[in-house]
Write a protein that holds these residues in place. Structure first.
Motif, mmCIF file in Angstrom:
data_model
loop_
_atom_site.group_PDB
_atom_site.id
_atom_site.type_symbol
_atom_site.label_atom_id
_atom_site.label_comp_id
_atom_site.label_asym_id
_atom_site.label_seq_id
_atom_site.Cartn_x
_atom_site.Cartn_y
_atom_site.Cartn_z
ATOM 1 N N GLU A 50 0.842 -1.200 0.000
ATOM 2 C CA GLU A 50 0.000 0.000 0.000
ATOM 3 C C GLU A 50 0.874 1.245 0.000
ATOM 4 N N GLY A 51 0.541 2.217 -0.822
ATOM 5 C CA GLY A 51 1.291 3.469 -0.884
ATOM 6 C C GLY A 51 2.276 3.517 -2.047
ATOM 7 N N TYR A 52 2.554 2.367 -2.647
ATOM 8 C CA TYR A 52 3.462 2.335 -3.793
ATOM 9 C C TYR A 52 2.692 2.500 -5.098
ATOM 10 N N GLN A 53 3.373 3.000 -6.118
ATOM 11 C CA GLN A 53 2.785 3.117 -7.447
ATOM 12 C C GLN A 53 2.521 1.721 -8.006
ATOM 13 N N ARG A 54 1.635 1.654 -8.962
ATOM 14 C CA ARG A 54 1.218 0.360 -9.511
ATOM 15 C C ARG A 54 2.406 -0.458 -10.023
ATOM 16 N N GLY A 55 3.267 0.128 -10.821
ATOM 17 C CA GLY A 55 4.395 -0.608 -11.394
ATOM 18 C C GLY A 55 5.287 -1.209 -10.325
ATOM 19 N N VAL A 56 5.551 -0.438 -9.277
ATOM 20 C CA VAL A 56 6.390 -0.912 -8.171
ATOM 21 C C VAL A 56 5.708 -2.091 -7.481
ATOM 22 N N ARG A 57 4.415 -1.943 -7.196
ATOM 23 C CA ARG A 57 3.666 -3.034 -6.558
ATOM 24 C C ARG A 57 3.742 -4.306 -7.388
ATOM 25 N N GLU A 58 3.549 -4.144 -8.696
ATOM 26 C CA GLU A 58 3.502 -5.314 -9.580
ATOM 27 C C GLU A 58 4.840 -6.040 -9.666
ATOM 28 N N VAL A 59 5.948 -5.317 -9.826
ATOM 29 C CA VAL A 59 7.243 -6.021 -9.928
ATOM 30 C C VAL A 59 7.646 -6.631 -8.594
ATOM 31 N N MET A 60 7.322 -5.970 -7.491
ATOM 32 C CA MET A 60 7.688 -6.528 -6.196
ATOM 33 C C MET A 60 6.827 -7.755 -5.858
ATOM 34 N N LYS A 61 5.552 -7.734 -6.253
ATOM 35 C CA LYS A 61 4.704 -8.921 -6.062
ATOM 36 C C LYS A 61 5.198 -10.058 -6.945
ATOM 37 N N ALA A 62 5.575 -9.738 -8.183
ATOM 38 C CA ALA A 62 6.088 -10.756 -9.107
ATOM 39 C C ALA A 62 7.382 -11.363 -8.555
ATOM 40 N N ARG A 63 8.225 -10.543 -7.992
ATOM 41 C CA ARG A 63 9.475 -11.029 -7.386
ATOM 42 C C ARG A 63 9.168 -12.010 -6.260
ATOM 43 N N LEU A 120 14.321 12.173 -0.375
ATOM 44 C CA LEU A 120 14.132 11.110 -1.360
ATOM 45 C C LEU A 120 13.016 11.415 -2.348
ATOM 46 N N GLY A 121 11.936 12.009 -1.868
ATOM 47 C CA GLY A 121 10.807 12.270 -2.749
ATOM 48 C C GLY A 121 10.345 10.978 -3.404
ATOM 49 N N ALA A 122 10.114 11.021 -4.702
ATOM 50 C CA ALA A 122 9.667 9.842 -5.445
ATOM 51 C C ALA A 122 10.731 8.752 -5.472
ATOM 52 N N GLY A 123 11.975 9.102 -5.159
ATOM 53 C CA GLY A 123 13.056 8.123 -5.134
ATOM 54 C C GLY A 123 12.831 7.005 -4.131
ATOM 55 N N MET A 124 11.944 7.206 -3.144
ATOM 56 C CA MET A 124 11.623 6.149 -2.181
ATOM 57 C C MET A 124 11.070 4.936 -2.893
ATOM 58 N N GLN A 125 10.413 5.170 -4.048
ATOM 59 C CA GLN A 125 9.785 4.081 -4.774
ATOM 60 C C GLN A 125 10.685 3.488 -5.849
ATOM 61 N N ASN A 126 11.905 3.999 -5.990
ATOM 62 C CA ASN A 126 12.853 3.390 -6.926
ATOM 63 C C ASN A 126 13.115 1.966 -6.467
ATOM 64 N N VAL A 127 13.368 1.087 -7.417
ATOM 65 C CA VAL A 127 13.658 -0.312 -7.100
ATOM 66 C C VAL A 127 15.130 -0.583 -7.390
ATOM 67 N N ARG A 141 0.147 14.169 6.301
ATOM 68 C CA ARG A 141 0.402 12.788 5.890
ATOM 69 C C ARG A 141 -0.924 12.115 5.571
ATOM 70 N N LYS A 142 -0.987 11.598 4.359
ATOM 71 C CA LYS A 142 -2.172 10.844 3.953
ATOM 72 C C LYS A 142 -1.758 9.392 3.804
ATOM 73 N N GLY A 143 -2.456 8.506 4.442
ATOM 74 C CA GLY A 143 -2.138 7.096 4.304
ATOM 75 C C GLY A 143 -0.862 6.737 5.033
ATOM 76 N N GLY A 144 -0.254 5.648 4.592
ATOM 77 C CA GLY A 144 0.940 5.142 5.269
ATOM 78 C C GLY A 144 2.197 5.875 4.865
ATOM 79 N N ASN A 145 3.127 5.898 5.775
ATOM 80 C CA ASN A 145 4.440 6.469 5.535
ATOM 81 C C ASN A 145 5.337 5.328 5.071
ATOM 82 N N LEU A 146 5.921 5.431 3.872
ATOM 83 C CA LEU A 146 6.712 4.334 3.330
ATOM 84 C C LEU A 146 7.959 4.069 4.174
ATOM 85 N N LEU A 147 8.504 5.104 4.818
ATOM 86 C CA LEU A 147 9.649 4.878 5.684
ATOM 87 C C LEU A 147 9.194 4.389 7.044
#
Length: 192
Positions: A18-31, A63-70, A186-192
């Motif tokens: 939750e909180g990650y962009q779709r592409g990030v969620r999908e590759v991490m779930k696939a992994r 970090l900004g959007a860099g938090m979601q870098n893989v 803060r909206k939703g979960g904090n990724l850190l």
């Protein structure tokens, strides 16, 4: 029972990325499922580093959007995951392949270190496995963390407005001199 229910809810959010962009969620779930094109992925930047609570907001801002870098083991793993995303139309992800990413940690002048508002370089305020150093220095090695906006503008002025400086409250001065800040909601979960 309440604590257990809250823990279960938080684990459920974490498991669903939750909180990650779709592409990030999908590759991490696939992994996680063992899908071959995603096996060379190490994890998201947010998952691969640890930060003390007092630095969380500053590091999150830095970090900004860099938090979601893989982070990927190598360029081939990143290219394979990109091909997977394209072939299944699952969105976009920024990958940091450890064999080619050019991390850099700037050196800090004595004057800056002596400033009462200087806290440190962002990369020095987080913990991570040594293997991920190139990716973390790429994202955080040139960002200065300071106590407040007064210290940020003072250090920015002294550096000729060439640095990106983030305060503990999440305000920042960017190279060139622009200032950004205000209240944080803060909206939703904090990724850190």
């Amino acid at each position: 029972d309440q604590t257990r229910a809250r823990l279960h809810a938080l684990q459920s959010l974490e498991d669903s990325l939750e909180g990650y962009q779709r592409g990030v969620r999908e590759v991490m779930k696939a992994r996680k499922k063992g899908v071959k094109p995603c096996q060379g992925l190490c994890g998201t930047v947010a998952d691969l580093l640890k930060v003390a609570e007092k630095y969380e907001l500053a590091v999150e801002t830095a970090l900004g959007a860099g938090m979601q870098n893989v982070v990927a083991e190598n360029e081939e793993a990143a290219k394979s995951a990109i091909a997977y995303l394209k072939s299944h139309q699952l969105g976009r992800v920024t990958f940091l392949p450890l064999d080619v990413i050019q991390g850099y940690k700037m050196s800090v002048s004595r004057n800056m270190e002596a400033d009462q508002g200087y806290v440190g370089l962002a990369v020095d305020l987080v913990r991570f496995a040594e293997a991920y150093r190139p990716a973390m220095e790429f994202l955080l090695g040139r960002i200065v963390i300071v106590t407040d906006m007064e210290a940020a503008t003072r250090i920015a002025r002294a550096s000729g407005y060439k640095l990106r400086i983030v305060t503990l409250e999440g305000d920042q001065v960017t190279p060139g001199g622009s200032l950004s800040g205000g209240s944080v909601q803060r909206k939703g979960g904090n990724l850190l």
